[in-house]
Design a protein around this motif. Structure first.
Motif, PDB file in Angstrom:
ATOM      1  N   ILE A  33      26.333  36.479  28.279  1.00 15.51           N
ATOM      2  CA  ILE A  33      26.342  35.374  29.245  1.00 15.51           C
ATOM      3  C   ILE A  33      24.926  35.204  29.784  1.00 15.51           C
ATOM      4  CG2 ILE A  33      27.243  34.591  31.484  1.00 15.51           C
ATOM      5  CD1 ILE A  33      29.750  36.336  30.882  1.00 15.51           C
ATOM      6  N   ARG A  61      36.155  39.540  28.559  1.00 23.15           N
ATOM      7  CA  ARG A  61      35.972  38.612  27.442  1.00 23.15           C
ATOM      8  C   ARG A  61      34.500  38.242  27.336  1.00 23.15           C
ATOM      9  NH1 ARG A  61      40.973  35.687  29.360  1.00 23.15           N
ATOM     10  NH2 ARG A  61      39.502  34.731  30.784  1.00 23.15           N
ATOM     11  N   GLY A  63      31.185  36.266  26.852  1.00 25.06           N
ATOM     12  CA  GLY A  63      30.825  34.848  26.983  1.00 25.06           C
ATOM     13  C   GLY A  63      31.576  34.104  28.069  1.00 25.06           C
ATOM     14  N   ASP A  64      32.438  34.787  28.831  1.00 19.27           N
ATOM     15  CA  ASP A  64      33.268  34.075  29.814  1.00 19.27           C
ATOM     16  C   ASP A  64      32.913  34.521  31.234  1.00 19.27           C
ATOM     17  OD1 ASP A  64      35.140  32.800  31.309  1.00 19.27           O
ATOM     18  OD2 ASP A  64      36.889  33.752  30.380  1.00 19.27           O
ATOM     19  N   HIS A  66      34.040  33.362  33.823  1.00 22.14           N
ATOM     20  CA  HIS A  66      35.237  33.325  34.673  1.00 22.14           C
ATOM     21  C   HIS A  66      36.238  34.421  34.324  1.00 22.14           C
ATOM     22  CE1 HIS A  66      33.703  29.656  36.312  1.00 22.14           C
ATOM     23  NE2 HIS A  66      33.654  29.106  35.121  1.00 22.14           N
ATOM     24  N   ASP A  67      35.821  35.361  33.490  1.00 21.99           N
ATOM     25  CA  ASP A  67      36.733  36.444  33.144  1.00 21.99           C
ATOM     26  C   ASP A  67      37.245  37.121  34.434  1.00 21.99           C
ATOM     27  OD1 ASP A  67      37.637  38.531  30.959  1.00 21.99           O
ATOM     28  OD2 ASP A  67      36.909  39.635  32.707  1.00 21.99           O
TER      29      ASP A  67
END
Ligand code: SF4
Length: 339
Positions: A33, A61, A63-64, A66-67
């Protein structure tokens, strides 16, 4: 994320502690990220340091941003907001009976065994707790044990923190010996999030020591989302359950993490697969710096109504709030009965 070796039960848990992420850039890099848009919030580390073990990062997760696991541990600019009602000591805990000992409820005492945790959860109600003033030292522990021995109404000792499993197995065994020698004690409860973030902390030695204790041993985990229970943790917990150790879970209801009926149902199901019973779902303690995690009572009770309709009663945790000075946790009344 594919664990490198972070999820391996055989790696020494203290080595995992030592290589935990403490810088937001490094954690976001690891997850693929771009840290730039989030960098202004990283200063919240000054309010409460960041600490994230790799096995926990491996459950996020890639690349997320908002994980739901990442959200629990990433310092954000919202922590600087001053929100009325959100204070440094939401549970009036800063005055303890003795250093290291809190006697909030008549039959139970809480020993603050260790000030530190393996993970620093941004919503933690003890993020401002003066652990340094509550570190009893060797003489202080003697006093705490004498206090328990002198109060026959106490039948249960709760090891808390920080995280009590930050203590080494040998140190815990010495404490267990001393507690077992107090005749009116019946139960020993350990509240810990450490196995969730470093499953290797569930050592065979600790399991065996608790299994042969004359005290009934209860391990209360702190899991907020089903993704926190991977197969490595679930298998280890099943071993503990088979050893006769009662396994319970308490969660905190957190906006952006688990304030959703599907997520809460999956969490209960996943915990039960691992041999753990959902116990409490806590409304957030109103600690300064965590207001962005708050879910209002109307929404919380509406979520619980959905859980009651979808899950068997034994998988529905009790929605509670802790109020400083009250003699027990306060259930939020739903006006519904589980089936
Ligand atoms: S593990 Fe528990 S005590 Fe430690 S920071 Fe997280 S919520 Fe707080």
């Amino acid at each position: 994320m594919i664990p490198l070796n972070g999820g391996d039960l055989h790696i020494n848990w203290q080595k995992e502690l030592a290589r935990a992420f403490t810088a937001p850039d490094a954690l976001l890099d690891y997850l693929g990220i771009d840290p730039e848009p989030w960098r202004p919030g990283f200063g919240a580390r000054r309010l409460f340091p960041m600490r994230v073990p790799r096995p926990f990062a491996d459950k996020m997760r890639p690349g997320d941003i908002h994980d739901p696991l990442l959200r629990q541990v990433l310092p954000l600019g919202e922590e600087f907001a001053e929100v009325p009602g959100f204070v440094t000591d939401p549970l009036d805990e800063h005055d303890s009976a003795l250093p290291g000992l809190l006697h909030k409820y008549r039959s139970r005492v809480l020993l603050v065994l260790r000030g530190g945790c393996a993970v620093n959860c941004r919503y933690c109600f003890r993020r401002h707790f003066p652990y340094a003033d509550n570190s009893p030292g060797r003489e202080g522990w003697r006093e705490a044990l004498d206090y328990i021995a002198a109060h026959p109404e106490i039948n249960e000792v709760i090891l808390s923190g920080g995280d009590p499993l930050m203590a080494k197995d040998e140190q815990l065994a010495t404490l267990f010996d001393a507690l077992e020698a107090i005749p009116h004690l019946r139960r020993l409860r350990i509240h810990s999030r450490l196995p969730v973030v470093i499953p290797a902390r569930l050592t065979a030695a600790l399991r065996a020591r608790l299994a042969r204790s004359r005290l009934q041993a209860v391990l209360v985990l702190h899991v907020n989302h089903a993704h926190e229970v991977d197969d490595i943790l679930a298998d280890a917990l099943q071993d503990w359950r088979r050893a006769g150790i009662t396994l319970l879970n308490q969660s905190v209801l957190l906006a952006g993490v688990n304030d959703d009926a599907d997520r809460l149902c999956r969490l209960s199901e996943r915990l039960f697969e691992a041999g753990v019973l959902p116990y409490y779902l806590h409304q957030l303690d109103q600690v300064q710096g965590a207001a962005h995690f708050a879910v209002d009572d109307a929404r919380a009770t509406a979520l619980m109504a959905q859980l009651l309709a979808r899950l068997p009663g034994f998988l529905v945790p009790r929605l509670v709030r802790e109020i400083g000075g009250e003699l027990s946790k306060t259930p939020l009344d739903l006006g519904l009965e589980p089936c």
